[in-house]
Design a protein around this motif. Structure first.
Motif: not given
Length: 290
Positions: A109-114, A222-234, A257-266
Motif C-alpha cells: 500500500e506504500a507510495l515509496g520505500v527506502r 539495516q532498516f526499511i522506511l515505508v512512506e505512504f501517499e495519503d498524509p493521514m497515513d503515518m 531514520y530519514r536523516s540517517i538515510f539521507d546521510n547514507l545517500v550522501a
C-alpha cells in the motif's frame, strides 16, 4: 490450533490514529471513555493501537462521545468498512511470521520505500536462486517447504515494482552485500546481472556505499522506511534483526531514520557510478569462473 490473526492494514492504522486524536481533542482519558461508554480500557487501547478492529456500534459510541461532525463520522465508518482489506492475498503464506506479513501488507500500500542493507541484496531486487540461498543460509533449520514458501512470498512481493502505479524504491547497499558470495559464484554472478538490469527501471534507484567510504551511519544495521501517499497515513520504519522484527512509528523515530538515510545517500556513490561498480563486480565474478 488458534487462528492466525490478520496483520494491521494502513486503513486500520489510520482509523486508530483518528480515534486517538479525537479522544485527545475531547480532553478525555481512556478511563473517562470507559466510564461514559462501558468500553473497557484494554479494548480501547487495542483499538487505538490498531491491534483490534472495533465493531461498528463501538465506533459509533466513540464518535458520539467525541462529538465528531457528520462528515468525519462517515469517513471513519468508511475506514472501518475497508479496514480488513489486505494489499494482496497470501493463501500459502499462513506460516510466515505476523510481523513479516504485516510488513508485506504495508509495502503493497506504500507510495515509496527506502531500504538500507548491509549484508544482502534488498529483497525486492533478489532473483529466485539468490533468494533461496539467502533464506537457507539465514534459516538453517527451516524445512524445504518453509524455504519455498518464503521464496514464493519474496518473489510475489516484487509485483509492487511493476504494478500500474509502481512503488518508488530507493535502496542504499553496502559494498559488502555485493561481494559476499551467496549460493556460490554462479548464483552470485546471476544476481549481480539481475541487479544491473532492474536498476534501469525509472522507479528504482540503487546506490552503493563503497568500502573506501569508511565508517558511516548505517553500520549498526539495516532498516526499511515505508512512506505512504495519503498524509493521514503515518510513515513507519521496519527493522528485521536477530532480536526480532520491529515497527517504529513515532515522529521522532521517523525523522531520525530519514536523516540517517539521507546521510547514507550522501556518502554512497551516485546511481550511475553504483551501476558501474555492480557491473564491474559481476565481471570480476565471471573472470573467476562464476
Amino acid at each position: 490450533m488458534p487462528q492466525k490473526k490478520q496483520p494491521p492494514t494502513v486503513r486500520l492504522r489510520r482509523l486508530a490514529a483518528e480515534l486517538r486524536r479525537l479522544r485527545s481533542g475531547a480532553d478525555l482519558s481512556r478511563e473517562d471513555v470507559a466510564e461514559q461508554t462501558g468500553i473497557n480500557t484494554t479494548t480501547l487501547y487495542r483499538i487505538e493501537t490498531a491491534r483490534a478492529r472495533p465493531q461498528k456500534r463501538t465506533l459509533m459510541s466513540l464518535v458520539a462521545l467525541y462529538e465528531a461532525p457528520a462528515e468525519q463520522r462517515d469517513y471513519l465508518v468508511a475506514l472501518l468498512r475497508d479496514a480488513g482489506q489486505q494489499g494482496w492475498l497470501r493463501p500459502y503464506h499462513s506460516d510466515l511470521p505476523e510481523e513479516y506479513t504485516a510488513y508485506i501488507s504495508f509495502e503493497d500500500e506504500a507510495l515509496g520505500v527506502r531500504n538500507y542493507e548491509t549484508s544482502f541484496i534488498p529483497g525486492l531486487l533478489q532473483d529466485e536462486d539468490y533468494a533461496r540461498a539467502v533464506i537457507r543460509g539465514v534459516l538453517p533449520t527451516a524445512t524445504e517447504g518453509e524455504v519455498e514458501d518464503r521464496v514464493r512470498a519474496r518473489i510475489q512481493r516484487q509485483g509492487v515494482l511493476t504494478k500500474s502505479k509502481p512503488l518508488r524504491f530507493w535502496a542504499v547497499v553496502d559494498e559488502a552485500a555485493l561481494r559476499r558470495v551467496v549460493g556460490g559464484s554462479r548464483v552470485m554472478q546471476q544476481q549481480l546481472r539481475h541487479l544491473v538490469e532492474v536498476t534501469k527501471a525509472p522507479n528504482i534507484t540503487v546506490q552503493v556505499i563503497p568500502f573506501g567510504a569508511g565508517a558511516h551511519p548505517g553500520m549498526p544495521g539495516q532498516f526499511i522506511l515505508v512512506e505512504f501517499e495519503d498524509p493521514m497515513d503515518m510513515d513507519l520504519v521496519y527493522i528485521d534483526s536477530m532480536a526480532g522484527d520491529l515497527f517504529l512509528e513515532s515522529d521522532a523515530e521517523i525523522r531520525r531514520y530519514r536523516s540517517i538515510f539521507d546521510n547514507l545517500v550522501a556518502v554512497a556513490l551516485s546511481p550511475n557510478d553504483s551501476a558501474a561498480l555492480i557491473a564491474e563486480i559481476a565481471q570480476e565474478r565471471a573472470r573467476k569462473g562464476g
